[in-house]
Design a protein around this motif. Structure first.
Motif, PDB file in Angstrom:
ATOM      1  N   ASP A  22       0.802  -1.219   0.000  1.00  0.00           N
ATOM      2  CA  ASP A  22       0.000   0.000   0.000  1.00  0.00           C
ATOM      3  C   ASP A  22       0.837   1.272   0.000  1.00  0.00           C
ATOM      4  O   ASP A  22       0.309   2.353  -0.217  1.00  0.00           O
ATOM      5  CB  ASP A  22      -0.933   0.018   1.215  1.00  0.00           C
ATOM      6  CG  ASP A  22      -1.970  -1.090   1.139  1.00  0.00           C
ATOM      7  OD1 ASP A  22      -2.318  -1.514   0.017  1.00  0.00           O
ATOM      8  OD2 ASP A  22      -2.434  -1.541   2.204  1.00  0.00           O
ATOM      9  N   GLU A  23       2.126   1.157   0.284  1.00  0.00           N
ATOM     10  CA  GLU A  23       2.997   2.324   0.305  1.00  0.00           C
ATOM     11  C   GLU A  23       4.222   2.060  -0.559  1.00  0.00           C
ATOM     12  O   GLU A  23       4.572   0.915  -0.806  1.00  0.00           O
ATOM     13  CB  GLU A  23       3.395   2.671   1.736  1.00  0.00           C
ATOM     14  CG  GLU A  23       4.010   1.501   2.480  1.00  0.00           C
ATOM     15  CD  GLU A  23       4.182   1.751   3.969  1.00  0.00           C
ATOM     16  OE1 GLU A  23       5.312   1.564   4.445  1.00  0.00           O
ATOM     17  OE2 GLU A  23       3.197   2.131   4.618  1.00  0.00           O
ATOM     18  N   TYR A  58       5.589   0.167  -4.236  1.00  0.00           N
ATOM     19  CA  TYR A  58       4.338  -0.586  -4.271  1.00  0.00           C
ATOM     20  C   TYR A  58       4.536  -2.050  -4.630  1.00  0.00           C
ATOM     21  O   TYR A  58       3.716  -2.889  -4.296  1.00  0.00           O
ATOM     22  CB  TYR A  58       3.356   0.068  -5.238  1.00  0.00           C
ATOM     23  CG  TYR A  58       2.952   1.446  -4.782  1.00  0.00           C
ATOM     24  CD1 TYR A  58       2.133   1.606  -3.669  1.00  0.00           C
ATOM     25  CD2 TYR A  58       3.409   2.576  -5.433  1.00  0.00           C
ATOM     26  CE1 TYR A  58       1.779   2.868  -3.218  1.00  0.00           C
ATOM     27  CE2 TYR A  58       3.059   3.845  -4.996  1.00  0.00           C
ATOM     28  CZ  TYR A  58       2.247   3.989  -3.882  1.00  0.00           C
ATOM     29  OH  TYR A  58       1.904   5.232  -3.436  1.00  0.00           O
TER      30      TYR A  58
END
Length: 101
Positions: free
Chosen positions: A72-73, A76
């Motif tokens: 999600d960060e 990716y």
């Protein structure tokens, strides 16, 4: 490992490969917990490009398994690595048999 080494060149090759302290440190750290290359690089203070090269080599030898994951960060896309169980035995009998092959 992709099969046991049976000849002198194969035995010398795997011993030389595993005789590198940085490769052993990488293998040990991902034996405890799977990690991606940047984590390994930061934890062991080894450059990311070198960690990536060593991970590919370890994976090629069957000592490490890489798994691609979406996160999600950033970044990716990450490839997580985990050490694979292995055993390597070397004794005089094995060396004697290798000498004959």
């Amino acid at each position: 490992m992709n099969g046991l080494p049976h000849t002198f060149p194969e035995i010398a090759g795997i011993l030389g490969f595993l005789g590198n302290e940085q490769r052993l440190r990488i293998l040990t750290t991902i034996a405890r917990k799977e990690k991606f290359a940047r984590e390994i690089s930061e934890e062991l203070d080894i450059s990311r490009p070198l960690v990536a090269i060593y991970l590919k080599q370890l994976e090629k030898h069957g000592l490490v398994k890489g798994t691609d994951r979406r996160c999600d960060e950033p970044p990716y896309h990450r490839r997580y690595y985990r050490a694979q169980p292995f055993e390597f035995t070397l004794n005089l009998e094995i060396l004697t048999q290798a000498e004959q092959e």
